[in-house]
Design a protein around this motif. Structure first.
Motif, PDB file in Angstrom:
ATOM      1  N   GLN A 110       0.836  -1.073   0.107  1.00 16.80           N
ATOM      2  CA  GLN A 110       0.066   0.073  -0.218  1.00 16.80           C
ATOM      3  C   GLN A 110       0.639   1.228  -0.096  1.00 16.80           C
ATOM      4  OE1 GLN A 110      -3.238  -0.708   2.462  1.00 16.80           O
ATOM      5  NE2 GLN A 110      -3.604   1.678   2.982  1.00 16.80           N
ATOM      6  N   GLY A 111       0.381   2.278  -0.947  1.00 17.63           N
ATOM      7  CA  GLY A 111       1.440   3.469  -0.812  1.00 17.63           C
ATOM      8  C   GLY A 111       2.172   3.417  -1.990  1.00 17.63           C
ATOM      9  N   ALA A 112       2.685   2.210  -2.498  1.00 13.95           N
ATOM     10  CA  ALA A 112       3.833   2.347  -3.339  1.00 13.95           C
ATOM     11  C   ALA A 112       3.755   3.030  -4.492  1.00 13.95           C
ATOM     12  CB  ALA A 112       4.094   0.738  -3.602  1.00 13.95           C
ATOM     13  N   GLY A 113       2.196   2.929  -5.022  1.00 14.72           N
ATOM     14  CA  GLY A 113       1.699   3.655  -6.363  1.00 14.72           C
ATOM     15  C   GLY A 113       1.083   2.779  -7.358  1.00 14.72           C
ATOM     16  N   LYS A 114       0.674   1.814  -6.746  1.00 14.16           N
ATOM     17  CA  LYS A 114      -0.113   0.679  -7.781  1.00 14.16           C
ATOM     18  C   LYS A 114      -1.163   1.336  -8.230  1.00 14.16           C
ATOM     19  CE  LYS A 114      -0.624  -2.446  -4.929  1.00 14.16           C
ATOM     20  NZ  LYS A 114      -2.099  -2.122  -4.214  1.00 14.16           N
ATOM     21  N   THR A 115      -1.978   1.935  -7.647  1.00 13.59           N
ATOM     22  CA  THR A 115      -3.225   2.460  -8.446  1.00 13.59           C
ATOM     23  C   THR A 115      -2.914   3.570  -9.502  1.00 13.59           C
ATOM     24  OG1 THR A 115      -4.543   1.909  -6.557  1.00 13.59           O
ATOM     25  CG2 THR A 115      -5.548   3.473  -8.266  1.00 13.59           C
ATOM     26  N   THR A 116      -2.066   4.475  -8.930  1.00 14.61           N
ATOM     27  CA  THR A 116      -1.461   5.548 -10.095  1.00 14.61           C
ATOM     28  C   THR A 116      -0.962   4.931 -11.143  1.00 14.61           C
ATOM     29  OG1 THR A 116      -1.047   6.756  -7.949  1.00 14.61           O
ATOM     30  CG2 THR A 116      -0.451   7.299  -9.927  1.00 14.61           C
ATOM     31  N   THR A 117      -0.093   3.799 -10.890  1.00 16.17           N
ATOM     32  CA  THR A 117       0.675   2.999 -11.906  1.00 16.17           C
ATOM     33  C   THR A 117      -0.069   2.386 -12.858  1.00 16.17           C
ATOM     34  OG1 THR A 117       2.562   3.135 -10.342  1.00 16.17           O
ATOM     35  CG2 THR A 117       2.562   1.927 -12.587  1.00 16.17           C
ATOM     36  N   LYS A 147     -12.559   4.193  -6.192  1.00 16.16           N
ATOM     37  CA  LYS A 147     -12.901   5.522  -6.597  1.00 16.16           C
ATOM     38  C   LYS A 147     -11.837   6.183  -7.129  1.00 16.16           C
ATOM     39  CE  LYS A 147     -16.347   8.472  -5.538  1.00 16.16           C
ATOM     40  NZ  LYS A 147     -16.477   8.896  -6.947  1.00 16.16           N
ATOM     41  N   GLN A 148     -10.478   6.022  -6.835  1.00 12.05           N
ATOM     42  CA  GLN A 148      -9.459   6.498  -7.355  1.00 12.05           C
ATOM     43  C   GLN A 148      -9.271   5.993  -8.554  1.00 12.05           C
ATOM     44  OE1 GLN A 148      -5.942   5.970  -4.694  1.00 12.05           O
ATOM     45  NE2 GLN A 148      -4.559   6.447  -6.244  1.00 12.05           N
ATOM     46  N   LEU A 149      -9.278   4.718  -8.665  1.00 13.58           N
ATOM     47  CA  LEU A 149      -9.176   4.224 -10.436  1.00 13.58           C
ATOM     48  C   LEU A 149     -10.103   4.618 -11.134  1.00 13.58           C
ATOM     49  CD1 LEU A 149      -6.963   2.139 -11.450  1.00 13.58           C
ATOM     50  CD2 LEU A 149      -8.596   0.322 -11.304  1.00 13.58           C
ATOM     51  N   THR A 249       8.506   3.486  -8.592  1.00 12.23           N
ATOM     52  CA  THR A 249       7.872   4.695  -8.672  1.00 12.23           C
ATOM     53  C   THR A 249       8.744   5.729  -7.915  1.00 12.23           C
ATOM     54  OG1 THR A 249       6.491   4.109  -6.670  1.00 12.23           O
ATOM     55  CG2 THR A 249       5.684   3.542  -8.632  1.00 12.23           C
ATOM     56  N   LYS A 250       8.394   7.046  -7.855  1.00 13.39           N
ATOM     57  CA  LYS A 250       8.937   8.136  -7.197  1.00 13.39           C
ATOM     58  C   LYS A 250      10.329   8.144  -7.487  1.00 13.39           C
ATOM     59  CE  LYS A 250       5.325   7.029  -4.154  1.00 13.39           C
ATOM     60  NZ  LYS A 250       4.731   6.911  -2.713  1.00 13.39           N
ATOM     61  N   LEU A 251      10.768   7.889  -8.690  1.00 17.00           N
ATOM     62  CA  LEU A 251      12.268   8.280  -9.013  1.00 17.00           C
ATOM     63  C   LEU A 251      12.294   9.680  -9.609  1.00 17.00           C
ATOM     64  CD1 LEU A 251      13.635   5.525 -11.382  1.00 17.00           C
ATOM     65  CD2 LEU A 251      14.392   5.822  -9.428  1.00 17.00           C
ATOM     66  N   ASP A 252      11.100  10.598  -9.321  1.00 17.27           N
ATOM     67  CA  ASP A 252      11.597  12.014  -9.606  1.00 17.27           C
ATOM     68  C   ASP A 252      11.827  12.494  -8.225  1.00 17.27           C
ATOM     69  OD1 ASP A 252       8.659  10.750  -8.836  1.00 17.27           O
ATOM     70  OD2 ASP A 252       8.092  13.115  -8.600  1.00 17.27           O
ATOM     71  N   GLY A 253      11.766  11.857  -7.072  1.00 16.52           N
ATOM     72  CA  GLY A 253      11.988  12.218  -5.706  1.00 16.52           C
ATOM     73  C   GLY A 253      13.515  12.219  -5.690  1.00 16.52           C
ATOM     74  N   GLY A 277       6.678  11.082 -11.469  1.00 15.06           N
ATOM     75  CA  GLY A 277       5.779  12.030 -10.906  1.00 15.06           C
ATOM     76  C   GLY A 277       4.419  11.455 -10.764  1.00 15.06           C
ATOM     77  N   GLU A 278       3.629  12.293 -10.248  1.00 11.63           N
ATOM     78  CA  GLU A 278       2.180  11.825 -10.048  1.00 11.63           C
ATOM     79  C   GLU A 278       1.134  11.792 -11.116  1.00 11.63           C
ATOM     80  OE1 GLU A 278       1.013  12.743  -5.639  1.00 11.63           O
ATOM     81  OE2 GLU A 278       1.989  14.492  -6.137  1.00 11.63           O
ATOM     82  N   LYS A 279       1.566  12.607 -12.187  1.00  9.51           N
ATOM     83  CA  LYS A 279       0.500  12.730 -13.350  1.00  9.51           C
ATOM     84  C   LYS A 279       0.532  11.370 -14.151  1.00  9.51           C
ATOM     85  CE  LYS A 279       1.150  17.834 -13.690  1.00  9.51           C
ATOM     86  NZ  LYS A 279       2.391  18.189 -13.483  1.00  9.51           N
TER      87      LYS A 279
HETATM   88  P1  GDP Z   1      -1.177   2.359  -3.709  1.00 12.26           P
HETATM   89  O1  GDP Z   1      -1.736   2.258  -2.401  1.00 12.26           O
HETATM   90  O2  GDP Z   1       0.018   1.457  -3.971  1.00 12.26           O
HETATM   91  O3  GDP Z   1      -2.240   2.151  -4.857  1.00 12.26           O
HETATM   92  O4  GDP Z   1      -0.593   3.717  -4.055  1.00 12.26           O
HETATM   93  P2  GDP Z   1      -1.274   5.373  -4.910  1.00 12.26           P
HETATM   94  O5  GDP Z   1      -1.333   4.748  -6.364  1.00 12.26           O
HETATM   95  O6  GDP Z   1      -2.346   5.602  -4.242  1.00 12.26           O
HETATM   96  O7  GDP Z   1       0.024   6.157  -4.727  1.00 12.26           O
HETATM   97  C1  GDP Z   1       0.468   6.748  -3.273  1.00 12.26           C
HETATM   98  C2  GDP Z   1       0.754   8.145  -3.419  1.00 12.26           C
HETATM   99  O8  GDP Z   1       2.121   8.163  -4.192  1.00 12.26           O
HETATM  100  C3  GDP Z   1       0.057   8.937  -4.211  1.00 12.26           C
HETATM  101  O9  GDP Z   1       0.049  10.270  -3.565  1.00 12.26           O
HETATM  102  C4  GDP Z   1       0.646   9.058  -5.576  1.00 12.26           C
HETATM  103  O10 GDP Z   1       0.328  10.231  -6.465  1.00 12.26           O
HETATM  104  C5  GDP Z   1       2.016   8.937  -5.445  1.00 12.26           C
HETATM  105  N1  GDP Z   1       2.742   8.622  -6.237  1.00 12.26           N
HETATM  106  C6  GDP Z   1       2.676   7.397  -7.287  1.00 12.26           C
HETATM  107  N2  GDP Z   1       3.486   7.068  -8.027  1.00 12.26           N
HETATM  108  C7  GDP Z   1       4.441   8.217  -8.031  1.00 12.26           C
HETATM  109  C8  GDP Z   1       5.652   8.564  -8.752  1.00 12.26           C
HETATM  110  O11 GDP Z   1       6.162   8.180  -9.572  1.00 12.26           O
HETATM  111  N3  GDP Z   1       6.163   9.947  -8.340  1.00 12.26           N
HETATM  112  C9  GDP Z   1       5.532  10.628  -7.526  1.00 12.26           C
HETATM  113  N4  GDP Z   1       6.144  11.886  -7.090  1.00 12.26           N
HETATM  114  N5  GDP Z   1       4.533  10.226  -6.774  1.00 12.26           N
HETATM  115  C10 GDP Z   1       4.028   9.016  -7.005  1.00 12.26           C
END
Ligand code: GDP
Length: 297
Positions: A110-117, A147-149, A249-253, A277-279
């Motif tokens: 959780q929080g890794a960025g799965k849904t966003t990815t 909802k997010q998806l 994820t988050k290689l922009d950080g 990034g988040e977009k």
């Molecule tokens: P999940 O719990 O794994 O589904 O995580 P989410 O997709 O909800 O992402 C968790 C947080 O990480 C969100 O605030 C996203 O916007 C952020 N996030 C995801 N991928 C990236 C990324 O590549 N870069 C940055 N800066 N943030 C990201």
């Protein structure tokens, strides 16, 4: 920016040797000591560093001198090639099933960025591969995930399959596959549940989905900012589930880079994409050679 510290240190070290007309064994030794420290400081796995240094040393000491390069440049070339190899060598592409649809399971904590990815990958497949993916909301435990998806789907104007949070993920996957066949979706991206830690419940459920959906690709989404933890997570998921690729994820950080540099070596699983990034359009195919050149300047 990611890798800033590592890049700075490695470039500083390599610059000392770059112009040298002669490189002695002692020079190589000293340089490798500094490279070793830089990698450890960047949180690269200890054993990975050790093997890496041994390989570069062996090649650098016995290297033939190309006429076009100074011995110093030659050593740098070897470091570059070995860094590229460490991160997987060739770029590793997403699977394509011989028979449509290609099923991709998205897994991770959780929080890794799965849904966003999942959203980013759907967008990438449409834009770069002219595909028509169906996203599947199978993370029924994190209240906001469905909802997010769905929001991502609306934003992208792409279909999302969901059945709420009262139906089992396996059932959701089953129905989603039937729906994809009906609608001729050529990719099915299943967003599965994550937990805060790797645990047996999570793995058991993922196993069941895997059994049913027979995925062509199991992509593990890991947060590059978590360094060695990301590598440990990758190891656990790989041992238990057998993953086919990693998305960092988050290689922009301002990650120190340890995960990017260790995950392939430790799990023998390629990094396929990087989140920058988040977009929704901030997902890039991972190119080991470009990443190595970026680090070495
Ligand atoms: P999940 O719990 O794994 O589904 O995580 P989410 O997709 O909800 O992402 C968790 C947080 O990480 C969100 O605030 C996203 O916007 C952020 N996030 C995801 N991928 C990236 C990324 O590549 N870069 C940055 N800066 N943030 C990201």
């Amino acid at each position: 920016m990611a890798f800033e510290g590592l890049a700075e240190r490695l470039q500083g070290t390599l610059n000392k040797i770059r112009g040298k007309g002669k490189v002695s064994e002692q020079d190589v030794k000293e340089m490798m000591r500094e490279v070793r420290l830089a990698l450890l400081e960047a949180d690269v796995n200890f054993k990975v560093v050790k093997d890496f240094i041994a390989r570069v040393k062996e090649r650098a000491v016995g290297a033939d001198v190309f006429e076009s390069l100074t011995p110093g440049q030659q050593v740098i070339k070897i470091v570059n090639e070995e860094l590229t190899a460490l991160m997987g060598g060739e770029q590793s592409k997403i699977a394509v099933a011989p028979k449509s649809p290609t099923v991709v399971m998205m897994v991770g904590l959780q929080g890794a960025g799965k849904t966003t990815t999942t959203g980013k990958l759907a967008n990438h497949l449409r834009k770069k591969h002219n595909r028509n993916p169906l996203m599947v909301a199978a993370d029924i435990y994190r209240p906001a995930a469905i909802k997010q998806l769905e929001t991502l789907g609306k934003q992208l104007n792409m279909p999302v399959f969901s059945m709420g949070d009262q139906v089992s993920p396996v059932e959701i996957a089953r129905e989603a596959l039937a729906k994809a066949k009906e609608e001729h979706n050529d990719y099915v991206l299943i967003d599965t549940a994550g937990r805060l830690h790797v645990d047996e419940d999570l793995m058991g459920e993922l196993d069941e989905i895997k059994e049913l959906a027979k995925p062509d690709e199991i992509l593990l989404v890991v947060d590059a900012m978590t360094g060695q933890d990301a590598v440990n997570v990758a190891e656990s998921f790989n041992e238990r589930l057998g993953i086919t690729g990693v998305v960092l994820t988050k290689l922009d950080g301002d990650t120190r880079g340890g995960a990017a540099l260790s995950v392939k070596a430790v799990t023998d699983t390629p990094i396929k994409f990087a989140g920058m990034g988040e977009k929704v359009d901030q997902l890039e195919p991972f190119h080991p050679d470009r990443m190595a050149s970026r680090i070495l300047g």
